[in-house]
Design a protein around this motif. Structure first.
Motif, mmCIF file in Angstrom:
data_model
loop_
_atom_site.group_PDB
_atom_site.id
_atom_site.type_symbol
_atom_site.label_atom_id
_atom_site.label_comp_id
_atom_site.label_asym_id
_atom_site.label_seq_id
_atom_site.Cartn_x
_atom_site.Cartn_y
_atom_site.Cartn_z
ATOM 1 N N LYS A 75 0.830 -1.195 0.000
ATOM 2 C CA LYS A 75 0.000 0.000 0.000
ATOM 3 C C LYS A 75 0.872 1.254 0.000
ATOM 4 O O LYS A 75 1.782 1.393 0.809
ATOM 5 N N ALA A 76 0.591 2.171 -0.928
ATOM 6 C CA ALA A 76 1.347 3.422 -1.040
ATOM 7 C C ALA A 76 0.659 4.528 -0.254
ATOM 8 O O ALA A 76 -0.372 4.318 0.399
ATOM 9 N N ALA A 77 1.231 5.725 -0.329
ATOM 10 C CA ALA A 77 0.699 6.865 0.429
ATOM 11 C C ALA A 77 -0.719 7.222 0.019
ATOM 12 O O ALA A 77 -1.494 7.756 0.821
ATOM 13 N N ASP A 78 -1.107 6.928 -1.243
ATOM 14 C CA ASP A 78 -2.458 7.256 -1.708
ATOM 15 C C ASP A 78 -3.486 6.191 -1.343
ATOM 16 O O ASP A 78 -4.652 6.260 -1.733
ATOM 17 N N GLY A 79 -3.043 5.180 -0.580
ATOM 18 C CA GLY A 79 -3.961 4.144 -0.135
ATOM 19 C C GLY A 79 -4.112 2.982 -1.098
ATOM 20 O O GLY A 79 -4.734 1.971 -0.766
ATOM 21 N N LYS A 80 -3.553 3.095 -2.304
ATOM 22 C CA LYS A 80 -3.646 2.026 -3.290
ATOM 23 C C LYS A 80 -2.409 1.117 -3.209
ATOM 24 O O LYS A 80 -1.361 1.536 -2.717
ATOM 25 N N LYS A 81 -2.548 -0.116 -3.709
ATOM 26 C CA LYS A 81 -1.437 -1.062 -3.686
ATOM 27 C C LYS A 81 -0.750 -1.097 -5.053
ATOM 28 O O LYS A 81 -1.414 -1.163 -6.091
ATOM 29 N N TYR A 82 0.575 -1.013 -5.008
ATOM 30 C CA TYR A 82 1.375 -1.052 -6.235
ATOM 31 C C TYR A 82 2.492 -2.080 -6.078
ATOM 32 O O TYR A 82 2.962 -2.343 -4.955
ATOM 33 N N ASN A 83 2.914 -2.654 -7.219
ATOM 34 C CA ASN A 83 4.072 -3.536 -7.175
ATOM 35 C C ASN A 83 5.295 -2.736 -6.741
ATOM 36 O O ASN A 83 5.598 -1.690 -7.325
ATOM 37 N N THR A 84 5.969 -3.220 -5.720
ATOM 38 C CA THR A 84 7.100 -2.497 -5.127
ATOM 39 C C THR A 84 8.298 -3.427 -5.020
ATOM 40 O O THR A 84 8.149 -4.601 -4.642
ATOM 41 N N ASP A 85 9.484 -2.937 -5.367
ATOM 42 C CA ASP A 85 10.700 -3.739 -5.205
ATOM 43 C C ASP A 85 10.932 -4.032 -3.731
ATOM 44 O O ASP A 85 10.926 -3.124 -2.895
ATOM 45 N N VAL A 86 11.128 -5.326 -3.427
ATOM 46 C CA VAL A 86 11.428 -5.732 -2.053
ATOM 47 C C VAL A 86 12.659 -6.625 -2.067
ATOM 48 O O VAL A 86 12.976 -7.255 -3.075
ATOM 49 N N ALA A 87 13.360 -6.693 -0.951
ATOM 50 C CA ALA A 87 14.566 -7.516 -0.845
ATOM 51 C C ALA A 87 14.605 -8.151 0.531
ATOM 52 O O ALA A 87 14.087 -7.581 1.501
ATOM 53 N N ASN A 88 15.241 -9.333 0.623
ATOM 54 C CA ASN A 88 15.339 -9.981 1.925
ATOM 55 C C ASN A 88 16.449 -9.337 2.748
ATOM 56 O O ASN A 88 17.119 -8.392 2.309
ATOM 57 N N THR A 89 16.642 -9.839 3.944
ATOM 58 C CA THR A 89 17.581 -9.222 4.886
ATOM 59 C C THR A 89 18.983 -9.085 4.306
ATOM 60 O O THR A 89 19.604 -8.021 4.372
ATOM 61 N N LYS A 90 19.482 -10.175 3.715
ATOM 62 C CA LYS A 90 20.841 -10.167 3.162
ATOM 63 C C LYS A 90 20.973 -9.131 2.052
ATOM 64 O O LYS A 90 21.952 -8.367 1.995
ATOM 65 N N GLU A 91 19.977 -9.083 1.173
ATOM 66 C CA GLU A 91 20.041 -8.160 0.035
ATOM 67 C C GLU A 91 19.889 -6.706 0.469
ATOM 68 O O GLU A 91 20.545 -5.815 -0.081
ATOM 69 N N ILE A 92 19.035 -6.470 1.465
ATOM 70 C CA ILE A 92 18.866 -5.106 1.977
ATOM 71 C C ILE A 92 20.183 -4.592 2.562
ATOM 72 O O ILE A 92 20.590 -3.442 2.337
ATOM 73 N N LEU A 93 20.878 -5.456 3.305
ATOM 74 C CA LEU A 93 22.166 -5.051 3.878
ATOM 75 C C LEU A 93 23.177 -4.747 2.771
ATOM 76 O O LEU A 93 23.979 -3.817 2.888
ATOM 77 N N ARG A 94 23.137 -5.529 1.696
ATOM 78 C CA ARG A 94 24.044 -5.271 0.564
ATOM 79 C C ARG A 94 23.716 -3.932 -0.092
ATOM 80 O O ARG A 94 24.622 -3.169 -0.460
ATOM 81 N N ILE A 95 22.424 -3.627 -0.224
ATOM 82 C CA ILE A 95 22.016 -2.350 -0.819
ATOM 83 C C ILE A 95 22.460 -1.188 0.066
ATOM 84 O O ILE A 95 22.954 -0.159 -0.417
ATOM 85 N N ILE A 96 22.301 -1.346 1.376
ATOM 86 C CA ILE A 96 22.705 -0.300 2.318
ATOM 87 C C ILE A 96 24.189 0.026 2.165
ATOM 88 O O ILE A 96 24.606 1.184 2.250
ATOM 89 N N GLN A 97 24.988 -1.022 1.909
ATOM 90 C CA GLN A 97 26.425 -0.804 1.735
ATOM 91 C C GLN A 97 26.726 0.130 0.561
ATOM 92 O O GLN A 97 27.775 0.767 0.524
ATOM 93 N N SER A 98 25.812 0.192 -0.401
ATOM 94 C CA SER A 98 26.032 1.004 -1.605
ATOM 95 C C SER A 98 25.429 2.398 -1.516
ATOM 96 O O SER A 98 25.474 3.150 -2.487
#
Length: 284
Positions: A75-98
């Motif tokens: 669910k986005a700020a406008d209350g509607k649901k949109y396909n959103t990129d998600v990542a698991n714990t390991k991948e999120i930590l890798r993204i944070i590194q960048s």
């Protein structure tokens, strides 16, 4: 992806996430994490930042990271649901590194420290045991429970070594054998057991009572001994051994329950166990 979706809050900003039942892991909105760490005023700005960042990651050769990212309707700020990129714990930590952001620095320092600690533990495994003891103490577990828990690690290592000797190599096969053994002695699969205790990604053993730990150790130690005597090969043979090991603990559980009238497999989790330990300490 499970419909079990929740929102976490970091610095008064929402981080959307969804639970993956099959992988037993949380998938977190990449845009939300980026928005928080780079102080983006809106989700649209965060999405733009992520689009630019993805291009840079591809140029850096991190194609696999982006391939592993999934999409989930959130669910986005406008209350509607949109396909959103998600990542698991390991991948999120890798993204944070960048992410070149002052807010990301504490995470990077933490990851570097974890890396150093892991290298230290490989050189001297005793460090890992000492560190585990201190970690459990900080969480509020009693020394009696911690000693029991650390013993389970030794028993578990002997069993996994035996499985490897028997030709079982894949982590998913280890999980299968563990599931067979757990189901046999407790009457519940690993997932059913975790659900019974209200757990998701947490380690089941960290939420067992002393008696549960003892029976789980008995199952694993028995399976190790039986495997050494019968010399199985491959997953099919080792599955039979796992069941036999579990049956030894099952017999002990049934006898104990018949004598005491108390069920051993318990819905209690770490929060309850720590509270009980505190009460026992206060009664002394």
């Amino acid at each position: 992806m499970s419909e079990n979706r929740k929102v976490s809050v970091f610095e008064d900003k929402e981080i959307r996430k969804g639970w993956n039942e099959d992988e037993q892991d949380w998938y977190v909105s990449v845009v939300d994490v980026i928005g928080v760490l780079t102080d983006q005023p809106t989700q649209r700005n965060a999405s733009t930042y992520w689009a630019v960042m993805k291009k840079r990651l591809v140029e850096e050769g991190a194609d696999q990271l982006l391939t592993n990212c999934k999409q989930l309707k959130l669910k986005a700020a406008d209350g509607k649901k949109y396909n959103t990129d998600v990542a698991n714990t390991k991948e999120i930590l890798r993204i944070i590194q960048s992410i070149p952001s002052p807010k990301a620095e504490p995470f990077k320092v933490w990851l570097a420290q974890l890396g150093k600690e892991r290298i230290d533990e490989v050189v001297d495994p005793e460090i890992a045991i000492d560190r585990a003891f201190e970690t459990y103490l900080r969480k509020g577990y009693s020394e009696k429970w911690i000693n029991q828990r650390i013993k389970t690690m030794e028993i578990r290592k002997e069993l996994t070594d035996e499985w490897q000797r028997s030709g079982v190599r894949e982590s998913k096969d280890f999980a299968t054998l563990t599931d067979i053994m757990t189901k046999e002695w407790s009457g519940k699969s690993t997932r059913e057991y975790k659900n019974y205790k209200g757990l998701k990604k947490e380690n089941l053993r960290d939420h067992m009572t002393n008696m549960e730990l003892i029976l789980n150790m008995l199952a694993e130690a028995s399976a190790t001994d039986i495997s050494r005597e019968t010399d199985p090969f491959g997953l099919e043979d080792s599955s039979k051994v796992a069941k036999h090991g579990g049956s030894v603990a099952k017999a002990a559980r049934e006898q104990h329950e018949a004598r005491t009238g108390k069920k051993i497999v318990s819905p209690l989790n770490a929060k309850n166990i720590i509270a009980l330990n505190d009460k026992e300490d206060g009664d002394e």
